[in-house]
Every structure is written in structure tokens, then in C-alpha cells.
Design an enzyme around this catalytic site. Structure first.
Site, PDB file in Angstrom:
ATOM      1  N   ARG A  54       0.860  -1.179   0.000  1.00  0.00           N
ATOM      2  CA  ARG A  54       0.000   0.000   0.000  1.00  0.00           C
ATOM      3  C   ARG A  54       0.905   1.241   0.000  1.00  0.00           C
ATOM      4  O   ARG A  54       2.115   1.134   0.088  1.00  0.00           O
ATOM      5  CB  ARG A  54      -0.930  -0.004   1.211  1.00  0.00           C
ATOM      6  CG  ARG A  54      -0.197  -0.364   2.480  1.00  0.00           C
ATOM      7  CD  ARG A  54      -0.683   0.328   3.672  1.00  0.00           C
ATOM      8  NE  ARG A  54      -0.517   1.756   3.583  1.00  0.00           N
ATOM      9  CZ  ARG A  54       0.651   2.390   3.758  1.00  0.00           C
ATOM     10  NH1 ARG A  54       1.771   1.733   3.998  1.00  0.00           N
ATOM     11  NH2 ARG A  54       0.705   3.700   3.672  1.00  0.00           N
ATOM     12  N   ARG A  95      -6.870   0.304  -7.309  1.00  0.00           N
ATOM     13  CA  ARG A  95      -7.012   1.415  -6.345  1.00  0.00           C
ATOM     14  C   ARG A  95      -7.084   2.713  -7.154  1.00  0.00           C
ATOM     15  O   ARG A  95      -6.115   3.097  -7.806  1.00  0.00           O
ATOM     16  CB  ARG A  95      -5.831   1.432  -5.367  1.00  0.00           C
ATOM     17  CG  ARG A  95      -5.736   0.111  -4.610  1.00  0.00           C
ATOM     18  CD  ARG A  95      -5.266   0.224  -3.202  1.00  0.00           C
ATOM     19  NE  ARG A  95      -5.912   1.183  -2.370  1.00  0.00           N
ATOM     20  CZ  ARG A  95      -5.335   1.685  -1.267  1.00  0.00           C
ATOM     21  NH1 ARG A  95      -4.132   1.294  -0.922  1.00  0.00           N
ATOM     22  NH2 ARG A  95      -5.974   2.555  -0.504  1.00  0.00           N
ATOM     23  N   GLN A 208      -2.854   2.869   9.693  1.00  0.00           N
ATOM     24  CA  GLN A 208      -1.512   2.857   9.103  1.00  0.00           C
ATOM     25  C   GLN A 208      -0.512   3.633   9.949  1.00  0.00           C
ATOM     26  O   GLN A 208       0.684   3.354   9.932  1.00  0.00           O
ATOM     27  CB  GLN A 208      -1.538   3.453   7.685  1.00  0.00           C
ATOM     28  CG  GLN A 208      -2.256   2.607   6.660  1.00  0.00           C
ATOM     29  CD  GLN A 208      -3.693   3.039   6.496  1.00  0.00           C
ATOM     30  OE1 GLN A 208      -4.339   3.465   7.434  1.00  0.00           O
ATOM     31  NE2 GLN A 208      -4.223   2.907   5.289  1.00  0.00           N
ATOM     32  N   ASP A 249      -1.484  11.135  -2.108  1.00  0.00           N
ATOM     33  CA  ASP A 249      -1.792  10.071  -3.075  1.00  0.00           C
ATOM     34  C   ASP A 249      -1.998  10.642  -4.465  1.00  0.00           C
ATOM     35  O   ASP A 249      -1.828   9.945  -5.465  1.00  0.00           O
ATOM     36  CB  ASP A 249      -3.026   9.308  -2.612  1.00  0.00           C
ATOM     37  CG  ASP A 249      -2.711   8.562  -1.329  1.00  0.00           C
ATOM     38  OD1 ASP A 249      -2.263   7.416  -1.414  1.00  0.00           O
ATOM     39  OD2 ASP A 249      -2.835   9.159  -0.247  1.00  0.00           O
ATOM     40  N   ASN A 259      -5.184  12.917   0.117  1.00  0.00           N
ATOM     41  CA  ASN A 259      -4.371  12.078   1.002  1.00  0.00           C
ATOM     42  C   ASN A 259      -5.322  11.308   1.919  1.00  0.00           C
ATOM     43  O   ASN A 259      -6.548  11.496   1.864  1.00  0.00           O
ATOM     44  CB  ASN A 259      -3.388  12.943   1.801  1.00  0.00           C
ATOM     45  CG  ASN A 259      -2.309  12.119   2.473  1.00  0.00           C
ATOM     46  OD1 ASN A 259      -1.665  11.285   1.825  1.00  0.00           O
ATOM     47  ND2 ASN A 259      -2.099  12.315   3.757  1.00  0.00           N
ATOM     48  N   LYS A 260      -4.759  10.472   2.759  1.00  0.00           N
ATOM     49  CA  LYS A 260      -5.570   9.606   3.622  1.00  0.00           C
ATOM     50  C   LYS A 260      -6.647  10.393   4.368  1.00  0.00           C
ATOM     51  O   LYS A 260      -6.417  11.494   4.845  1.00  0.00           O
ATOM     52  CB  LYS A 260      -4.631   8.890   4.602  1.00  0.00           C
ATOM     53  CG  LYS A 260      -5.268   7.883   5.518  1.00  0.00           C
ATOM     54  CD  LYS A 260      -6.117   6.846   4.816  1.00  0.00           C
ATOM     55  CE  LYS A 260      -5.357   6.037   3.784  1.00  0.00           C
ATOM     56  NZ  LYS A 260      -6.246   5.146   2.986  1.00  0.00           N
TER      57      LYS A 260
HETATM   58  O1  MRU Z   1      -4.666   3.490   1.674  1.00  0.00           O
HETATM   59  P1  MRU Z   1      -3.172   3.573   1.729  1.00  0.00           P
HETATM   60  O2  MRU Z   1      -2.575   3.091   2.985  1.00  0.00           O
HETATM   61  O3  MRU Z   1      -2.509   3.042   0.500  1.00  0.00           O
HETATM   62  O4  MRU Z   1      -3.011   5.143   1.720  1.00  0.00           O
HETATM   63  C1  MRU Z   1      -2.062   5.817   1.124  1.00  0.00           C
HETATM   64  C2  MRU Z   1      -1.237   6.421   2.157  1.00  0.00           C
HETATM   65  O5  MRU Z   1      -0.397   5.750   2.678  1.00  0.00           O
HETATM   66  C3  MRU Z   1      -1.438   7.780   2.602  1.00  0.00           C
HETATM   67  O6  MRU Z   1      -2.528   8.433   2.155  1.00  0.00           O
HETATM   68  C4  MRU Z   1      -0.150   8.528   2.524  1.00  0.00           C
HETATM   69  O7  MRU Z   1      -0.226   9.605   3.353  1.00  0.00           O
HETATM   70  C5  MRU Z   1       0.224   8.937   1.140  1.00  0.00           C
HETATM   71  S1  MRU Z   1       0.928   7.683   0.240  1.00  0.00           S
HETATM   72  C6  MRU Z   1       2.542   8.125   0.221  1.00  0.00           C
END
Ligand code: MRU
Length: 377
Positions: A54, A95, A208, A249, A259-260
Site C-alpha cells: 500500500r 485502487r 496505518q 496520493d 491524502n488519507k
Molecule cells: O490506503 P493507503 O494506505 O494506501 O493510503 C495511502 C497512504 O499511505 C497515505 O494516504 C499517505 O499519506 C500517502 S501515500 C505516500
């Protein structure tokens, strides 16, 4: 990054098995360090979709190797072009938010579309997959070099007192091939002898931050404290956060940052308290065609069980525990968009810029052609 005494990347190949790709299966961290061997396009798609791997950068690299498997699996019952197109669509569907994945697949497609000699296809696909992974690690290193100067400046203002950095999710080594984005400046600053302390947002629903960022920082010996997601605003109001550094992301060329989920709330709190809010990203995470992040970035929705259950160690076994009433509905939006106006700066492999089109194009002048191919105008 080192795990114990051994240096690991998050994805690699071994000479003894030229048709296998190895990854760290992140679902088991921090309690177990499990290595998974992947040997097919379908298995790579599952690993990405179900988040064995991920993080924006890592799923890009994984998709690059996915295209290598597609090359190995070509049986000649359709054109090579159709075969790769179908593999690319399969990978892109795993994704939708992180654009590194699409970037890596498109890079493979553009290389592979030029090959006419069938014997060369898998060699070239492998070479390109390695290049994508190496570039990702190199960009993480450079982001760290640029970003650590910001930490250093704050450290000087604090006369050597620890610089308190808040981060959300895991934009660390585990989210990339090596170094990471948000944590890379922290690692660099720490190695330069600057005193740092990291507030780690737990990052529900998949945690995470609590599981992965905390584990990375612990392995590196960096002082850190895990906090519940709702804590950051309080800490900021009481002078306990000097800066926020997060990953991305997908960032539009206008500076909006996906982002997350939960990142936006931290940006609002940082803005309200006059705390710098930096976003780290390699240029492979920039969406050069999308102008309005809020309207046009697809936001992945994941299964309700990720919200309803929590995973942890019970009697030395990794187990899932139901949190909610069994029949309650749950919604699971995986990302949110922080508007450019809340972002102090973007830290990229080329340096630091403001979160706006002019400043981004100044760092990446070769992309200026996209200034005019703007969606929704
Ligand atoms: O859903 P994930 O764990 O793949 O999410 C992505 C991330 O890890 C975060 O959003 C992160 O801050 C950016 S990815 C470098």
C-alpha cells in the site's frame, strides 16, 4: 531501510527466482514481519487491492512489476497491444485515488508499445519495472534532503529543543520503495543530529499510523508518540506541534492534495493555529490533467468491515475484533482532499514550492504543455 540488521526495500527480486517478486506483506505489521512471493499479474492485483502492499509510491512500483508479469503471461491468442491494455486496466482498477499507479502503468505501456520483437518484451518490461522502483527510491531520498532543511530551521529557532512534527497515515518507507515521502525529511534531520519528536496519528480505520509509521520510527530509533486521530487540534492549540508533514496520493497541478482520510481536518487545525502544513510528494504523484481536486479526484470507498472491526494482537495472535453493533452500517471513504489554500508548501524531489500552478510549473517546466489541457474549463 533497516529491519533489524538487514537493509530492505519494500519490493524486490532475487536472482535465484527471476519470475518472482517479493514484498513485505504489510497486513501483519507491526506484530509479524511476513514476506510474500508474488508470481502472477492476478496475485499482484490482489496484493494491491487488499493492501498487502500500500502507499502511493509502492503501489506504483508494484503495478510496474504487475506489467512484467503480464509480459511473461502473454500466450499469443490476442494482439500484444490488447493483452497489455487489458492488464493495464486490471491494475488501474485496483485502487483509484493514488495516481502513481496509473503513472507507472502508463510508463510501461508507452515503453512496451514500441517493441516489435516478441523476445524483447519481458526483458524490457522488467527493466522498466526496475527503473520505476529505483526512481521512486531516488525521489524519496531527495524529498528527505529538501525537507530536512525546513526541520533544521525550526530546530535552530527552538535552540535545539525537539522539533515536534505531526504526521498522518503512513507516508513512510513502507509506502514507497525506500525512504518514504513524509518521513524521509524526518529521517534525514535525525541523521543530521537534529532533535525531533513525531506525533503519529493512528489513522483509522486501517491504522496505518499506529501500526506502520510507529513501527518504522521505532526501527529507526526516532522518538514518537501515537495519538488518537482526534488529538492533533488540541496539541496544536497548546503549542505542542511545530509543523505538520504528510504525504499525498494525488496532487493536482493547482496544488489540491488528496491524502488519507482525515488529512483535511489536520490542515484546517494547522491553518487555524498558524502551524506550517507541508505535503511531501514525488512528481509521479502529480495529476497534470486535473485542476479541481475536490470535484475531480476519484475517492476510493472501501469495505464497511474496515470500520466495524479493529485488528490487533490478542493472546499473541493477530485477531479482528468487532467494534460496532453487528448490524450498524458503516461508511469507509479512504481519502479526502485538502484544498491548496491550506497547504504551506509542497516538498518534491526537485525542491520546495508553493501549492499553486505557477510555482509547480516553475519546478517542472517540461510539464507546461499541460497548463492548457485543463479539465472542466
Ligand atoms: O490506503 P493507503 O494506505 O494506501 O493510503 C495511502 C497512504 O499511505 C497515505 O494516504 C499517505 O499519506 C500517502 S501515500 C505516500
Amino acid at each position: 531501510m533497516k529491519v533489524g540488521d538487514k537493509h530492505y526495500r519494500t519490493i524486490w527480486m532475487e536472482n535465484r527466482k527471476p519470475k518472482s517478486v517479493f514484498v513485505i506483506d504489510q497486513r501483519h505489521l507491526p506484530h509479524q514481519f511476513v514476506i510474500e512471493e508474488i508470481t502472477s499479474l492476478d496475485a499482484m492485483c490482489v496484493a494491491i487491492k487488499d493492501m498487502h502492499v500500500r502507499g502511493a509510491g509502492l503501489i506504483g512500483a508494484a503495478a510496474g512489476y504487475g506489467m512484467y508479469f503480464a509480459a511473461l503471461e502473454f500466450e499469443g491468442n490476442q494482439s500484444l497491444e490488447t493483452h497489455f491494455f487489458e492488464a493495464a486496466e486490471k491494475l488501474k482498477a485496483t485502487r483509484p485515488t493514488a495516481i502513481d499507479l496509473t503513472w507507472a502503468v502508463n510508463k510501461q505501456l508507452s515503453v512496451l508499445s514500441k517493441i516489435t520483437n516478441l523476445d524483447e518484451v519481458s526483458t524490457k518490461a522488467l527493466q522498466t519495472a526496475h527503473e520505476i522502483a529505483d526512481l521512486n527510491a531516488e525521489h524519496g531520498l531527495k524529498i528527505g534532503e529538501h525537507g530536512s532543511s525546513l526541520i533544521e530551521t525550526i530546530g535552530q529557532q527552538k535552540n535545539g529543543e525537539p522539533v515536534n512534527i505531526l504526521t498522518h497515515c503512513n507516508a513512510g518507507w513502507l509506502a514507497f520503495v525506500d525512504y518514504g515521502s513524509a518521513t524521509s525529511p524526518i529521517y534525514h534531520a535525525f541523521e543530521k543530529g537534529i532533535s525531533v519528536h513525531v506525533w503519529v496519528d493512528e489513522t483509522r480505520p486501517r491504522n496505518q499510523g499506529a501500526r506502520l509509521t510507529a513501527w518504522e520510527l521505532k526501527e529507526m530509533g526516532i522518538p514518537h508518540t501515537v495519538i488518537a486521530d482526534n488529538t492533533g487540534g488540541h496539541l496544536m492549540q497548546h503549542g505542542m506541534v511545530d509543523m505538520v508533514i504528510v504525504g499525498s496520493d494525488r496532487t493536482t497541478f493547482t496544488g489540491d492534495v488528496a491524502n488519507k482520510i482525515g488529512t483535511y481536518l489536520k490542515a484546517l487545525a494547522a491553518n487555524d493555529n498558524g502551524i506550517p502544513f507541508y505535503v511531501t510528494l514525488p512528481s509521479s504523484s502529480i495529476d497534470w490533467e486535473t485542476k479541481n481536486g475536490l470535484n475531480d479526484i476519484p475517492i476510493e470507498e472501501r469495505g464497511a468491515e474496515e470500520v466495524k472491526y479493529i485488528q490487533g494482537l490478542v493472546d499473541k495472535k493477530i485477531s479482528k475484533v468487532l467494534l460496532t453493533p453487528k448490524d450498524s452500517k458503516a461508511a469507509n471513504y479512504a481519502f479526502d482532499v485538502t484544498p491548496a489554500r491550506l497547504v504551506t508548501g509542497l516538498i518534491t524531489e526537485r525542491g520546495i514550492c508553493e501549492a499553486n500552478a505557477e510555482s509547480i510549473f516553475n519546478l517542472f517546466p517540461e510539464r507546461k504543455q499541460f497548463e492548457h489541457t485543463v479539465k472542466n474549463e
